[in-house]
Design a protein around this motif. Sequence first.
Motif, mmCIF file in Angstrom:
data_model
loop_
_atom_site.group_PDB
_atom_site.id
_atom_site.type_symbol
_atom_site.label_atom_id
_atom_site.label_comp_id
_atom_site.label_asym_id
_atom_site.label_seq_id
_atom_site.Cartn_x
_atom_site.Cartn_y
_atom_site.Cartn_z
ATOM 1 N N ARG A 12 0.831 -1.209 0.000
ATOM 2 C CA ARG A 12 0.000 0.000 0.000
ATOM 3 C C ARG A 12 0.863 1.256 0.000
ATOM 4 O O ARG A 12 0.643 2.183 -0.793
ATOM 5 C CB ARG A 12 -0.929 -0.002 1.218
ATOM 6 N N VAL A 13 1.863 1.273 0.868
ATOM 7 C CA VAL A 13 2.746 2.442 0.966
ATOM 8 C C VAL A 13 3.520 2.635 -0.338
ATOM 9 O O VAL A 13 3.652 3.757 -0.831
ATOM 10 C CB VAL A 13 3.691 2.298 2.181
ATOM 11 N N ILE A 45 -9.502 -16.461 1.778
ATOM 12 C CA ILE A 45 -8.829 -16.596 0.471
ATOM 13 C C ILE A 45 -9.339 -15.568 -0.534
ATOM 14 O O ILE A 45 -8.553 -14.953 -1.258
ATOM 15 C CB ILE A 45 -9.006 -18.027 -0.092
ATOM 16 N N SER A 46 -10.638 -15.360 -0.581
ATOM 17 C CA SER A 46 -11.182 -14.432 -1.577
ATOM 18 C C SER A 46 -10.688 -13.004 -1.327
ATOM 19 O O SER A 46 -10.369 -12.283 -2.276
ATOM 20 C CB SER A 46 -12.710 -14.480 -1.602
ATOM 21 N N ARG A 47 -10.579 -12.602 -0.064
ATOM 22 C CA ARG A 47 -10.083 -11.251 0.247
ATOM 23 C C ARG A 47 -8.589 -11.161 -0.095
ATOM 24 O O ARG A 47 -8.124 -10.160 -0.624
ATOM 25 C CB ARG A 47 -10.311 -10.911 1.718
ATOM 26 N N SER A 52 -4.408 -9.046 -3.574
ATOM 27 C CA SER A 52 -3.258 -9.313 -4.444
ATOM 28 C C SER A 52 -3.501 -8.781 -5.849
ATOM 29 O O SER A 52 -2.578 -8.269 -6.482
ATOM 30 C CB SER A 52 -2.923 -10.805 -4.464
ATOM 31 N N LYS A 53 -4.727 -8.878 -6.326
ATOM 32 C CA LYS A 53 -5.052 -8.327 -7.654
ATOM 33 C C LYS A 53 -4.932 -6.802 -7.646
ATOM 34 O O LYS A 53 -4.450 -6.213 -8.605
ATOM 35 C CB LYS A 53 -6.457 -8.739 -8.085
ATOM 36 N N SER A 60 0.753 -15.588 -3.215
ATOM 37 C CA SER A 60 1.900 -16.150 -2.495
ATOM 38 C C SER A 60 2.939 -15.068 -2.184
ATOM 39 O O SER A 60 3.561 -15.085 -1.127
ATOM 40 C CB SER A 60 2.538 -17.294 -3.276
ATOM 41 N N ALA A 61 3.113 -14.114 -3.091
ATOM 42 C CA ALA A 61 4.038 -13.008 -2.830
ATOM 43 C C ALA A 61 3.508 -12.132 -1.699
ATOM 44 O O ALA A 61 4.276 -11.640 -0.884
ATOM 45 C CB ALA A 61 4.248 -12.175 -4.087
ATOM 46 N N LEU A 62 2.195 -11.981 -1.651
ATOM 47 C CA LEU A 62 1.599 -11.194 -0.576
ATOM 48 C C LEU A 62 1.776 -11.891 0.771
ATOM 49 O O LEU A 62 2.052 -11.243 1.774
ATOM 50 C CB LEU A 62 0.117 -10.973 -0.874
#
Length: 106
Positions: A12-13, A45-47, A52-53, A60-62
């Motif tokens: 975010r930052v 998972i959906s959130r 991530s999108k 996985s990176a998140l």
Amino acid sequence: MKSIGDNIKKCRVEAGLSQADVAKLLKISTPAFCKIETGQTDLNISRLIQISKLFKISPSALISGIVIETESSEDLSGLKQQLLDKDEELNKLRKKVIELYDKLGM
């Protein structure tokens, strides 16, 4: 190990967004997003996929906090062409080496 919330905050930052900005994009309240960042709320998972999108990284990176930069298709095309050019140059040099060996009688 950094928490998922820390990784979300970092994204975010880096994107230059406030908590309110991200909350609005996710269609949730600012306090709800704040709880995600601080780890007070467990992510489903959906959130996780939605976030991530938003930041254009893999889930996985998140989770891991390890973001691998990807090249655009234009960059990849250019790199492939450079590789082909170098391969052609290498083949020419090989031919020259073989010719020199032949001239030296080796």
